[in-house]
Design an enzyme around this catalytic site. Structure first.
Site, short mmCIF file in Angstrom:
data_model
loop_
_atom_site.label_atom_id
_atom_site.label_comp_id
_atom_site.label_asym_id
_atom_site.label_seq_id
_atom_site.Cartn_x
_atom_site.Cartn_y
_atom_site.Cartn_z
N ILE A 69 52.62 45.79 51.27
CA ILE A 69 53.06 47.18 51.29
C ILE A 69 51.79 48.00 51.51
O ILE A 69 50.78 47.80 50.83
CB ILE A 69 53.78 47.56 49.98
CG1 ILE A 69 54.23 49.04 49.99
CG2 ILE A 69 52.92 47.29 48.75
CD1 ILE A 69 55.09 49.43 48.79
N SER A 70 51.82 48.88 52.49
CA SER A 70 50.61 49.64 52.84
C SER A 70 50.19 50.56 51.70
O SER A 70 51.01 50.99 50.88
CB SER A 70 50.87 50.50 54.09
OG SER A 70 51.06 49.68 55.22
#
Length: 222
Positions: A69-70
Site C-alpha cells: 500500500i503506497s
C-alpha cells in the site's frame, strides 16, 4: 462494518489520522478536499490487522503477494495532481492493490474504474470497498497494461506500479485534455513520477519527483 473498527482506536484513532494530515500539509499537499478525504478514509482497514498500528505512518506497508500500500504522501500527491484542473468524472486506476487509492478516488470522482492483475488482491479489495459502501467503483481482474478499453476514454488515469516505459495503450485511453499520473523506471534504477497531459494527438510529459514503486507486471496471477 463494525463502527469501532471503522472509526479506529489507539494508533488508528481520529487523533492519529489528524496528525498524518497535518504532516501532509507541512510537506506541501495543498488540496483541502484531498486532505479531508485522506483524514476520513480508514487506511487501517486496507492492511493486515497486525500492522494496523502503523496505518497512519507516512510509509508504504506490505499487503501480501509482493505488493504494498503506497505511503499516504504519494497517494495524496498523485490524487492532487490528477485533480489539479478540477474534478474528473471518469478515472482509470491501474493496480487496485488493497483498494486504498481506489477509495480515495471514489470520494473525489464520479466513477472509478480499477484494474488488478492478482486475483487474491482483487477479491480482497472488492470486499473491503463494499464494506465501506463505495458504489461508484467498477473493478476488473485483468492485465493492467491493456487498460480498460471498453470504458475509455478517461478524464484521468492513475498508475500505481512502475512500468519501464509508459504503455501506449494507456496513453490512447486518455481523453483529450485528460491527465495521467504514472511512475516510470526499473526496480534497479531510480524511478520518476510523471504527469502526462493529452492535447489532441500530442502528449506533454512533466517530471514531478523521484519515487519508488513495485514494478508494473504484465499478465494475470490467478
Amino acid at each position: 462494518m463494525n463502527a469501532t473498527r471503522l472509526s479506529g482506536i489507539g494508533m488508528t484513532s481520529q487523533r492519529t489520522r489528524s496528525r498524518l494530515v497535518q504532516w501532509l500539509l507541512d510537506e506541501g499537499i495543498q488540496n483541502q478536499q484531498v486532505l479531508t478525504t485522506v483524514e476520513a478514509t480508514p487506511r487501517h482497514l486496507f492492511i493486515d490487522e497486525g500492522l494496523s498500528h502503523r496505518a497512519y505512518e507516512n510509509t508504504a506497508l506490505p499487503i501480501g503477494e509482493g505488493q504494498t500500500i503506497s505511503q499516504p504522501y504519494i497517494v495524496a500527491r498523485m490524487t492532487e495532481l490528477l485533480l489539479e484542473t478540477g474534478a474528473s468524472d471518469k478515472v482509470l486506476e491501474i493496480g487496485t492493490g488493497c483498494g486504498y487509492q481506489t477509495a480515495i478516488l471514489a470520494k473525489l470522482c464520479k466513477t472509478v474504474f480499477s484494474v488488478e492483475r492478482i486475483r487474491k488482491l482483487h477479491m480482497q479489495a472488492r470486499k473491503t470497498l463494499k464494506g465501506l459502501n463505495l458504489h461508484n467503483i467498477q473493478l476488473l481482474f485483468a492485465d493492467g497494461f491493456n487498460g480498460w478499453q471498453q470504458n475509455a476514454p478517461f478524464d484521468g488515469i492513475i498508475v500505481t506500479a512502475a512500468p519501464a516505459q509508459i504503455p501506449e495503450k494507456l496513453l490512447l485511453q486518455l481523453a483529450d485534455g485528460g491527465r495521467m499520473i504514472i511512475p516510470v523506471g526499473s526496480q534497479e534504477a531510480e524511478q520518476e513520477l510523471y504527469l502526462v497531459e493529452r492535447q489532441g494527438d500530442k502528449f506533454r510529459k512533466t517530471f514531478i519527483e523521484k519515487v519508488k514503486f513495485v514494478p508494473l507486471v504484465g499478465g494475470v496471477a490467478r
